[in-house]
Design an enzyme around this catalytic site. Structure first.
Site, PDB file in Angstrom:
ATOM      1  N   PRO A  42       0.797  -1.229   0.000  1.00 58.04           N
ATOM      2  CA  PRO A  42       0.000   0.000   0.000  1.00 58.04           C
ATOM      3  C   PRO A  42       0.833   1.284   0.000  1.00 58.04           C
ATOM      4  O   PRO A  42       1.524   1.579   0.974  1.00 58.04           O
ATOM      5  CB  PRO A  42      -0.830  -0.104   1.283  1.00 58.04           C
ATOM      6  CG  PRO A  42      -0.446  -1.367   1.945  1.00 58.04           C
ATOM      7  CD  PRO A  42       0.733  -1.936   1.259  1.00 58.04           C
ATOM      8  N   GLU A  43       0.771   2.001  -1.079  1.00 56.92           N
ATOM      9  CA  GLU A  43       1.353   3.340  -1.148  1.00 56.92           C
ATOM     10  C   GLU A  43       0.173   4.314  -1.151  1.00 56.92           C
ATOM     11  O   GLU A  43      -0.965   3.901  -0.952  1.00 56.92           O
ATOM     12  CB  GLU A  43       2.219   3.480  -2.401  1.00 56.92           C
ATOM     13  CG  GLU A  43       3.345   2.441  -2.440  1.00 56.92           C
ATOM     14  CD  GLU A  43       4.307   2.604  -3.605  1.00 56.92           C
ATOM     15  OE1 GLU A  43       4.383   3.714  -4.162  1.00 56.92           O
ATOM     16  OE2 GLU A  43       4.973   1.630  -3.956  1.00 56.92           O
ATOM     17  N   LYS A  60       0.321   7.851   4.246  1.00 61.85           N
ATOM     18  CA  LYS A  60      -0.257   6.502   4.184  1.00 61.85           C
ATOM     19  C   LYS A  60      -0.964   6.142   5.488  1.00 61.85           C
ATOM     20  O   LYS A  60      -1.295   4.985   5.717  1.00 61.85           O
ATOM     21  CB  LYS A  60       0.854   5.499   3.862  1.00 61.85           C
ATOM     22  CG  LYS A  60       1.512   5.783   2.504  1.00 61.85           C
ATOM     23  CD  LYS A  60       2.872   5.129   2.375  1.00 61.85           C
ATOM     24  CE  LYS A  60       3.623   5.727   1.198  1.00 61.85           C
ATOM     25  NZ  LYS A  60       5.045   5.378   1.232  1.00 61.85           N
ATOM     26  N   ARG A 106      16.732  -0.439  -0.653  1.00 64.14           N
ATOM     27  CA  ARG A 106      15.509  -0.649  -1.429  1.00 64.14           C
ATOM     28  C   ARG A 106      15.855  -0.878  -2.889  1.00 64.14           C
ATOM     29  O   ARG A 106      16.748  -0.213  -3.429  1.00 64.14           O
ATOM     30  CB  ARG A 106      14.601   0.586  -1.338  1.00 64.14           C
ATOM     31  CG  ARG A 106      14.049   0.833   0.047  1.00 64.14           C
ATOM     32  CD  ARG A 106      12.970  -0.165   0.401  1.00 64.14           C
ATOM     33  NE  ARG A 106      12.521   0.028   1.757  1.00 64.14           N
ATOM     34  CZ  ARG A 106      12.967  -0.655   2.815  1.00 64.14           C
ATOM     35  NH1 ARG A 106      13.879  -1.587   2.669  1.00 64.14           N
ATOM     36  NH2 ARG A 106      12.503  -0.420   4.008  1.00 64.14           N
TER      37      ARG A 106
END
Length: 283
Positions: free
Chosen positions: A2-3, A60, A273
DNA sequence: GAAAGATCCTGACAGC
DNA sequence: TGCTGTCAGGATCTTT
């Protein structure tokens, strides 16, 4: 994962619960060993009988606002998912790691399922207190704003504190723009034709402006497609999946040909990342 | 204060 | 088939 676009899509579906009164909010035993699930049974009992007025999104984070002061802060983490079910029996069949059960005055039930336990669900004394919570207080521009504040973006990215950062790293920093995660970071940089390792101070005015436009374009496009679903991990409360993964140009496309020049997509590790990019299109 | 790196955590998948 | 190791990633904590 979820972004911003995924969280906003979830929020819109959860809004069906508003204008109803809370019957009960329960943290299941599965949530007890995780410190980000804060609150005991008696603390959540204060929401009983209260109307759910609204659900807000900051970056978020989802903030549940009721008719009285305390609010609930909820973060989906990396595997958090809300599921709407009509009967209690469906809780065990439609969820695997239920952490929170929200019962309203009439069905449906909303279940927060969090497989990897990175989610958050905790009480804040008021909306004002949430706004003082550092991760929210320090937020930059909301990337999902319908009219992206381009001038504000250009001014913020010019701040001295950002000048030595790599753009692939900085785009993940919500103090500049909120709502961008690892997937859309890669897609935004491809759209903007900027290499993820470029240092901010080397960006031209033209590149910076185009970057701002790319942020808005990619995030809104992803939102209109209800986010990206690569597998069963991200689904909307209704059970529907997102469609944004269909147009991804670089994310998780390592060694596949670039849709624009045919070069093979590469991956590099930046601040722990993965970052995907086209070595020919992005400079 | 800022930046960099480590940590949390579980499921999926690859390799043997 | 079953075991082991690696990878995924947002927020937050610790170290520099």
């Amino acid at each position: 994962m979820p972004e911003g676009p995924e969280v906003e899509s979830v929020r819109l579906e959860l809004l069906q619960l508003t204008s109803q009164k809370v019957k009960k909010i329960t943290l299941t035993p599965l949530s007890q060993k995780y410190p980000k699930y804060l609150g005991k049974e008696d603390e959540f009992s204060q929401f009983r009988g209260q109307e759910l007025r609204n659900i807000h999104r900051f970056n978020k984070f989802l903030i549940w606002e009721f008719e009285k002061k305390p609010v609930i802060l909820n973060h989906l983490g990396m595997s958090g998912r809300w599921t709407i079910v009509d009967t209690k029996e469906e809780i065990s069949t439609k969820t695997t790691h239920p952490k929170v059960i929200v019962e309203m005055s009439k069905p449906p039930y909303a279940i927060f399922d969090d497989t990897r336990n990175f989610g958050q669900f905790r009480i804040f004394s008021s909306m004002e207190a949430v706004k003082l919570y550092p991760p929210i207080k320090k937020l930059g521009i909301d990337g999902l704003t319908k009219v992206f504040p381009l001038q504000d973006f250009v001014e913020r990215i010019a701040e001295q504190r950002f000048q030595n950062r790599q753009i692939g790293d900085l785009l993940m920093d919500p103090r500049l723009v909120a709502g961008i995660g690892n997937i859309y970071k890669a897609e935004i940089l491809f759209e903007a034709k900027i290499h993820p390792e470029r240092i901010i101070s080397t960006l031209t005015q033209e590149e910076t402006v185009f970057l701002g436009k790319s942020i808005s374009k990619i995030l809104l496009k992803a939102f209109y497609d209800k986010g990206s679903s690569f597998d069963a991990r991200y689904k909307l409360p209704s059970g529907e999946g997102g469609q944004a993964q269909r147009w991804h140009m670089v994310y998780q496309r390592i060694d596949q040909p670039c849709g624009e020049c045919g070069s093979l997509i590469k991956k590099l590790i930046q601040k722990n990342r993965s970052t995907y990019f086209c070595p020919k299109c992005q400079h």
